[in-house]
Enzyme design. Structure first.
Site, PDB file in Angstrom:
ATOM      1  N   GLU A  89      49.611 -32.185 -42.741  1.00  0.00           N
ATOM      2  CA  GLU A  89      49.938 -31.710 -44.101  1.00  0.00           C
ATOM      3  C   GLU A  89      51.190 -30.848 -44.053  1.00  0.00           C
ATOM      4  O   GLU A  89      51.334 -30.005 -43.156  1.00  0.00           O
ATOM      5  CB  GLU A  89      48.737 -30.906 -44.618  1.00  0.00           C
ATOM      6  CG  GLU A  89      48.445 -31.082 -46.067  1.00  0.00           C
ATOM      7  CD  GLU A  89      48.039 -32.513 -46.424  1.00  0.00           C
ATOM      8  OE1 GLU A  89      48.917 -33.292 -46.843  1.00  0.00           O
ATOM      9  OE2 GLU A  89      46.850 -32.826 -46.291  1.00  0.00           O
TER      10      GLU A  89
ATOM     11  N   SER B 210      50.895 -39.845 -58.942  1.00  0.00           N
ATOM     12  CA  SER B 210      52.297 -40.063 -59.328  1.00  0.00           C
ATOM     13  C   SER B 210      52.974 -41.058 -58.399  1.00  0.00           C
ATOM     14  O   SER B 210      53.702 -41.946 -58.853  1.00  0.00           O
ATOM     15  CB  SER B 210      53.063 -38.749 -59.402  1.00  0.00           C
ATOM     16  OG  SER B 210      52.829 -37.975 -58.265  1.00  0.00           O
TER      17      SER B 210
ATOM     18  N   ASP C 167      53.499 -39.751 -49.522  1.00  0.00           N
ATOM     19  CA  ASP C 167      52.654 -40.331 -50.571  1.00  0.00           C
ATOM     20  C   ASP C 167      53.133 -41.722 -50.960  1.00  0.00           C
ATOM     21  O   ASP C 167      52.344 -42.673 -51.043  1.00  0.00           O
ATOM     22  CB  ASP C 167      52.645 -39.433 -51.809  1.00  0.00           C
ATOM     23  CG  ASP C 167      52.199 -38.023 -51.490  1.00  0.00           C
ATOM     24  OD1 ASP C 167      51.678 -37.817 -50.373  1.00  0.00           O
ATOM     25  OD2 ASP C 167      52.363 -37.132 -52.340  1.00  0.00           O
TER      26      ASP C 167
ATOM     27  N   GLU D 276      61.415 -39.484 -57.342  1.00  0.00           N
ATOM     28  CA  GLU D 276      60.659 -38.247 -57.598  1.00  0.00           C
ATOM     29  C   GLU D 276      61.537 -37.016 -57.344  1.00  0.00           C
ATOM     30  O   GLU D 276      61.521 -36.060 -58.102  1.00  0.00           O
ATOM     31  CB  GLU D 276      59.390 -38.220 -56.741  1.00  0.00           C
ATOM     32  CG  GLU D 276      58.618 -36.935 -56.874  1.00  0.00           C
ATOM     33  CD  GLU D 276      57.156 -37.101 -57.234  1.00  0.00           C
ATOM     34  OE1 GLU D 276      56.667 -38.232 -57.305  1.00  0.00           O
ATOM     35  OE2 GLU D 276      56.510 -36.060 -57.446  1.00  0.00           O
TER      36      GLU D 276
ATOM     37  N   ASP E  16      55.643 -33.824 -43.513  1.00  0.00           N
ATOM     38  CA  ASP E  16      56.553 -34.961 -43.795  1.00  0.00           C
ATOM     39  C   ASP E  16      57.982 -34.507 -44.063  1.00  0.00           C
ATOM     40  O   ASP E  16      58.934 -35.084 -43.543  1.00  0.00           O
ATOM     41  CB  ASP E  16      56.008 -35.880 -44.911  1.00  0.00           C
ATOM     42  CG  ASP E  16      55.795 -35.230 -46.266  1.00  0.00           C
ATOM     43  OD1 ASP E  16      55.915 -33.984 -46.367  1.00  0.00           O
ATOM     44  OD2 ASP E  16      55.518 -35.972 -47.231  1.00  0.00           O
TER      45      ASP E  16
HETATM   46  C1  GLA Z   1      52.525 -33.555 -51.543  1.00  0.00           C
HETATM   47  C2  GLA Z   1      53.880 -34.211 -51.301  1.00  0.00           C
HETATM   48  C3  GLA Z   1      53.922 -34.884 -49.930  1.00  0.00           C
HETATM   49  C4  GLA Z   1      53.474 -33.928 -48.828  1.00  0.00           C
HETATM   50  C5  GLA Z   1      52.171 -33.220 -49.211  1.00  0.00           C
HETATM   51  C6  GLA Z   1      51.793 -32.143 -48.236  1.00  0.00           C
HETATM   52  O1  GLA Z   1      51.527 -34.525 -51.620  1.00  0.00           O
HETATM   53  O2  GLA Z   1      54.142 -35.173 -52.284  1.00  0.00           O
HETATM   54  O3  GLA Z   1      55.218 -35.377 -49.671  1.00  0.00           O
HETATM   55  O4  GLA Z   1      54.480 -33.005 -48.516  1.00  0.00           O
HETATM   56  O5  GLA Z   1      52.238 -32.642 -50.497  1.00  0.00           O
HETATM   57  O6  GLA Z   1      51.501 -32.687 -47.012  1.00  0.00           O
END
Ligand code: GLA
Length: 393
Positions: free
Chosen positions: A34, A128, A172, A160, A37
């Site tokens: 988490e 989204s 995501d 986005e 990315d």
């Molecule tokens: C959101 C963002 C992702 C990632 C998560 C945390 O979902 O869209 O890109 O950074 O938070 O891991």
């Protein structure tokens, strides 16, 4: 999902006619990794069986016409000149894709789109990204463009970032577009190389507990975290100019320079460096079927997100603490950006029922509030639904 498919088809026919392509675009879970990315790190998400269904068809004009079934709201705009953001919110996910495609030289003509589905909004399951990926996939299908899914993920993320204005990483969009039934996806967010890991054991279930807490704070704090990571990198670059992102940082180097950093920046960096390591180790656990060890890493991930990265909240912490004491739970942690949304729990199949019952009861007792519980299956990424009713353009 069948009910949704039927409803989307009916609504499209009602609003725009009976020729359309139908796309299914899933939400995602993230097993571990988490806030890594956007630090060029590793993530382990999977597409799930909660999806957005879109019906889409060209309309031979310069106008885009959208209808959001769950909101019962319409939107329409011409797509000549610069596109303007809409105050309605949701149209920006679709417009962002149109905007980005045009920026990249694709000629986008007017089209109609009806969508809806069962990905809970704001729950950290990437509704989204599912919408962005779905409309992009639909436009690619309609126009016969040759854009591989990895490239589509980059386009959707840029949409986005640049149009919607959220500085998200690529996890995501990538997971939603590239997911595979029965597999989690280990993604290297720097190279975008990825590997599928089987996650299809009949005896294990992914259960999401939704706090139903939705906080605006999430996106502003998200951007703050990104900046803090960048500040950490800038400081560390003074000692090692090869460092481009936290991905390149060894824990030993970080500790060596703890005194050179603001304590908050240090905590943020430490969490990211450790979380990256955890993803690699968790993948090894999966390879060996070592679910106990995998689950422990989920708890460690949560502890880091709670105390060091500070993106959790009381509701999420309570849910993880409850899960820890229940039978048949391998691991639990908050999922997604944080400050609300869901926890992800990896639970033995034969304990899912008692887990669900107890977690609801105990949460109610402690917080005097209710949660929603979703059981999910790891399923395929964005795809065209083959259906008799689908007509090709
Ligand atoms: C959101 C963002 C992702 C990632 C998560 C945390 O979902 O869209 O890109 O950074 O938070 O891991």
């Amino acid at each position: 999902m069948e009910r949704w498919i039927q409803q989307i088809e009916e609504e499209f026919q009602h609003h725009f006619g009976d020729r359309y392509k139908l796309i299914k675009s899933p939400g995602r879970v993230n097993l571990i990794g988490e806030h890594t990315d956007y630090n060029d790190g590793f993530v382990l998400p999977a597409a799930v069986d909660k999806s957005i269904i879109l019906a889409i068809h060209p309309n031979e004009t310069n106008t885009c016409r959208f209808y959001a079934v769950d909101k019962n709201e319409s939107f329409e705009t011409e797509i000549t000149g610069d596109l303007q953001k809409s105050d309605q919110g949701w149209p920006n996910y679709l417009l962002g894709i149109v905007d980005q495609l045009r920026k990249q030289g694709y000629e986008v003509n007017g089209f109609d789109c009806v969508f809806g589905g069962n990905v809970p909004i704001g729950a950290g399951m990437s509704s989204s990204a599912a919408l962005e990926g779905g409309v992009l996939f639909g436009l690619v299908e309609l126009n016969g463009w040759d854009i591989p899914p990895v490239e589509m993920a980059k386009i959707a993320q840029k949409a986005e970032n640049e149009f919607v204005g959220v500085q998200c990483g690529i996890m995501d969009q990538f997971a939603s577009l590239n997911g595979k039934e029965g597999y989690a996806l280990k993604l290297d967010c720097r190279s975008l190389n990825y590997e599928y890991f089987p996650f299809n054991r009949d005896d294990i279930q992914i259960v999401l507990c939704d706090t139903q807490v939705r906080r605006e704070l999430a996106s502003s704090e998200y951007n703050v975290r990104r900046q803090q990571c960048e500040q950490g990198v800038e400081i560390l670059q003074q000692w090692d100019s090869e460092i481009e992102s936290l991905r390149d940082v060894e824990l030993s180097l970080l500790f060596q320079h703890e005194k050179d950093m603001d304590p908050t920046i240090f905590k943020r960096c430490k969490y990211v460096v450790e979380e990256n390591k955890r993803v690699i180790q968790a993948c090894n656990d999966l390879r060996q079927g070592a679910m106990d060890s995998f689950g422990q890493r989920m708890y460690q991930s949560h502890a880091g997100l709670r105390h060091e990265y500070e993106v959790s909240c009381e509701e999420l912490d309570v849910l993880v603490d409850i899960a820890r004491d229940l039978k048949g739970v391998f691991g639990a942690r908050m999922m997604g950006g944080g400050f609300g949304g869901c926890t992800i729990n990896v639970v033995q199949e034969d304990h899912v029922e008692s887990f669900t019952k107890q977690v609801k009861e105990k949460y109610q007792q402690q917080m005097d509030n209710q949660i929603r519980v979703y059981q999910t299956k790891v399923s395929s990424g964005t795809h065209l639904i083959s259906s008799q009713k689908v007509t090709s353009s």
